[in-house]
Write an enzyme that holds these catalytic residues in place. Sequence first.
Site, mmCIF file in Angstrom:
data_model
loop_
_atom_site.group_PDB
_atom_site.id
_atom_site.type_symbol
_atom_site.label_atom_id
_atom_site.label_comp_id
_atom_site.label_asym_id
_atom_site.label_seq_id
_atom_site.Cartn_x
_atom_site.Cartn_y
_atom_site.Cartn_z
ATOM 1 C CG HIS A 268 -1.561 -1.282 1.559
ATOM 2 N ND1 HIS A 268 -2.770 -1.662 1.010
ATOM 3 C CD2 HIS A 268 -1.173 -2.299 2.385
ATOM 4 C CE1 HIS A 268 -3.111 -2.848 1.483
ATOM 5 N NE2 HIS A 268 -2.166 -3.278 2.305
HETATM 6 O O1 RIB Z 1 -4.255 -0.854 5.480
HETATM 7 C C1 RIB Z 1 -2.924 -0.786 5.061
HETATM 8 C C2 RIB Z 1 -2.204 0.310 5.775
HETATM 9 O O2 RIB Z 1 -2.209 0.050 7.180
HETATM 10 C C3 RIB Z 1 -0.717 0.390 5.400
HETATM 11 O O3 RIB Z 1 -0.280 1.714 5.534
HETATM 12 C C4 RIB Z 1 -0.058 -0.480 6.430
HETATM 13 O O4 RIB Z 1 1.300 -0.115 6.662
HETATM 14 C C5 RIB Z 1 -0.877 -0.137 7.651
HETATM 15 O O5 RIB Z 1 -0.393 1.087 8.178
#
Ligand code: RIB
Length: 346
Positions: A268
């Site tokens: 992500h």
């Molecule tokens: O849902 C994914 C996010 O939540 C990413 O940023 C992961 O690192 C957690 O922080």
Amino acid sequence: MTPQKILFDVDTGIDDSLALLYLLASPEAEILAITCTSGNVPARQVALNNLNWLALCGAPEIEVALGSEVPLLAPLMTTEETHGPQGIGYAELPDSGRSISDRHATQVWIDAVRAHPGEVIGLVTGPLTNLALAVRLEPELPRLLQRLVVMGGAFDYKGNTTPVSEWNIAVDPDAAKLVFDAFSGLPPERAPIIAGLNITERVELHPHHVAELGRVAGSEPEEVIAADDAPGTRSHASNPVVRHLSDAVRFYMEFHLTHDQGHLAHVHDPFAAALAIQPELATYRAATVDVELGGTLSRGQTIADWAGLWGREPNAAVAVDTDPEAFFAHFIERVGGLARRVAESS
Ligand code: RIB
Ligand code: CA
């Protein structure tokens, strides 16, 4: 080319780690400071992770500041089962010997936008607690930032923390609502870019991507992460960045595999980081975004009003489409190149 000033707020985190490596590898980015909030792991561990990654990469002494160790109202939740006991999977980074800043993260945010009005991109890949606190102290902050980029939410898409909420929002939904409300009213070209699970779960890091990154770095032997490797397997890559990156993402891939998502890792945060300096890597749709706070079942859900049904102006540019392989080609070239330079300079 003048690099883009980035204020990077994180809950490092395996994919936050990849986002940091990507920014360090990108000449378009100048990290002004890294501000740390509790999320994947507690804030102090987040800060130590960033100091250790910076030292491993031979990066300058970029300020790493501790922020809020708890959400605005919600009880703190962390997720060591997802990111490992220290938040970086199986990686065991050398101790940096560097120190956490004396400044609080909230002050770092406020000082940065006042010192560089209209020039700073705020990139948040964790809960929005620090930014919410900064906005409370400096209501002009949204207009002093050049732009905000957030990895968070899930738009017309399932959650990963509750059935309808995404982790960064679920940890601190009150902060997220405060931020989305505060960033309303900006001109469309400066509306916050929001990368939610609807797009970031299409950004799947596979073992072959890691092998390719190792090749670009000139690391040996070939970097292989196999689903049936014995538990406790660690990388023997000759390149230190490849070795620790591989150990970090191996844990993440095992987590996804045991949660029926395949032997892969949704990365992500480096995707959100790429949008901060190369926004053309995605397409966007304007929406009015808000956060459910009161729902018994739906607290932390991000809702996008695409059609103006609430009668409110759009306050976000929601990322809705991308070419994941184009992103990975870009990411691998950048981070593989960084890893090669680190090895050559050591
Ligand atoms: O849902 C994914 C996010 O939540 C990413 O940023 C992961 O690192 C957690 O922080
Ligand atoms: Ca994160």
